[in-house]
Design a protein around this motif. Structure first.
Motif, short mmCIF file in Angstrom:
data_model
loop_
_atom_site.label_atom_id
_atom_site.label_comp_id
_atom_site.label_asym_id
_atom_site.label_seq_id
_atom_site.Cartn_x
_atom_site.Cartn_y
_atom_site.Cartn_z
N ALA A 139 -99.11 -47.02 -1.72
CA ALA A 139 -97.86 -47.46 -2.35
C ALA A 139 -98.08 -48.46 -3.48
CB ALA A 139 -96.94 -48.07 -1.29
N ALA A 140 -99.17 -49.18 -3.47
CA ALA A 140 -99.42 -50.15 -4.53
C ALA A 140 -99.58 -49.43 -5.87
CB ALA A 140 -100.68 -50.96 -4.22
N SER A 141 -98.95 -49.96 -6.90
CA SER A 141 -99.02 -49.32 -8.22
C SER A 141 -99.91 -50.12 -9.15
CB SER A 141 -97.62 -49.21 -8.84
OG SER A 141 -97.15 -50.47 -9.28
N LEU A 142 -100.65 -49.41 -9.99
CA LEU A 142 -101.53 -50.07 -10.95
C LEU A 142 -100.72 -50.88 -11.95
CD1 LEU A 142 -104.25 -47.35 -11.63
CD2 LEU A 142 -104.31 -49.28 -10.05
N GLU A 143 -99.57 -50.36 -12.34
CA GLU A 143 -98.72 -51.10 -13.28
C GLU A 143 -98.25 -52.41 -12.67
OE1 GLU A 143 -94.85 -50.39 -16.20
OE2 GLU A 143 -95.42 -48.87 -14.74
N GLY A 144 -97.86 -52.36 -11.39
CA GLY A 144 -97.42 -53.57 -10.71
C GLY A 144 -98.53 -54.59 -10.57
N SER B 174 -101.24 -55.80 -19.22
CA SER B 174 -100.67 -54.47 -19.27
C SER B 174 -101.52 -53.54 -18.40
CB SER B 174 -100.66 -53.95 -20.71
OG SER B 174 -101.99 -53.72 -21.16
N LYS B 175 -101.00 -52.36 -18.11
CA LYS B 175 -101.73 -51.40 -17.29
C LYS B 175 -103.05 -51.01 -17.95
CE LYS B 175 -100.98 -46.98 -14.89
NZ LYS B 175 -100.01 -45.87 -14.67
N TYR C 58 -107.49 -50.04 -16.83
CA TYR C 58 -108.36 -48.94 -17.23
C TYR C 58 -109.48 -49.40 -18.15
CZ TYR C 58 -105.16 -45.74 -14.98
OH TYR C 58 -104.41 -45.08 -14.05
N SER C 59 -109.37 -50.61 -18.69
CA SER C 59 -110.47 -51.17 -19.48
C SER C 59 -111.55 -51.76 -18.58
CB SER C 59 -109.93 -52.27 -20.41
OG SER C 59 -109.06 -51.75 -21.37
#
Length: 229
Positions: free
Chosen positions: A36-41, A49-50, A54-55
């Motif tokens: 349920a955890a979101s990368l954006e959150g 930022s998201k 990814y960096s």
């Protein structure tokens, strides 16, 4: 040619960003669970930022492994002692978490079960998990070598694997809500594995307390950030 000072400053900023993301991920995974955890959150909680995720990471699984690595880092030091009473450590982190510490430990443990169930179907992630389990076995083997009872027939490797199984098994049972399955019982069991005869009458290890982990993660993240300054 880039200035060496600029490269060091960039590397320091990148490490600080990575540390912040790992710490935010720990809280998010503990609160929401792995799926349920979101990368954006997580990125927002860390103040980025998201794209920052990814960096620094290949995705959610890689980020989760990074959180696990920070937790495992404590077992690599010479001062690590699984038989100590973590609940009474004087060097525990004094900065409060937004979550209750026992809830954070329990939440991340539950998220780890989610992750393992998912990773077990992925050959690449299974390999990554196996490597991290081996770190735990190696750490316990050091303890077994230092405290091996005279006349013990089991190899230190076998004792180490049994200690890891006891650690993880009691943790899983404790997650089901059985409150008297705690780290003090784990310490008793490990002592019995290391020295069955010598520990039979020793009740000093049976001092109730929560499972370790959160304070060490918090301290390691701060130390890692400080070491880069």
């Amino acid at each position: 040619m880039a200035d060496p000072g600029s490269r060091r400053a960039h590397a320091q900023r990148q490490q600080e960003t990575r540390n912040a993301l790992v710490f935010a991920a720990l809280a998010a995974f503990a609160r929401d669970g792995y799926h349920a955890a979101s990368l954006e959150g997580i990125a927002n909680d860390a103040g980025f930022s998201k794209g920052a995720i990814y960096s620094n990471f290949d995705g959610k699984a890689d980020l989760f492994l990074a959180v696990m690595d920070n937790n495992l880092a404590m077992v690599r030091g010479d001062g690590w002692d699984p038989l100590s009473n973590h609940s009474q450590r004087e060097d525990a982190a004094d900065e409060p978490s937004e979550m209750d510490l026992p809830a954070l430990v329990r939440g991340f443990a539950l998220a780890t079960l989610e992750f393992i169930a998912s990773a077990a179907r992925d050959e690449k992630l299974v390999t990554a998990l196996r490597a991290r389990n081996q770190l735990m076995i190696d750490a316990y083997q050091r303890i077994a070598e230092e405290q091996r009872a005279e006349g013990e027939m089991l190899s230190t490797g076998d004792v180490a694997r049994l200690m890891v199984a006891l650690n993880q098994g009691i943790s899983v049972v404790a997650l089901s809500g059985i409150s008297d399955m705690d780290d003090s019982l784990m310490r008793v069991g490990m002592r019995r594995l290391l020295d069955p005869a010598g520990s039979a009458g020793d009740t000093s290890l049976r001092t109730p307390g929560g499972f370790p982990g959160v304070e060490d993660v918090q301290r390691m993240l701060r130390d890692a950030a400080d070491s880069e300054k």
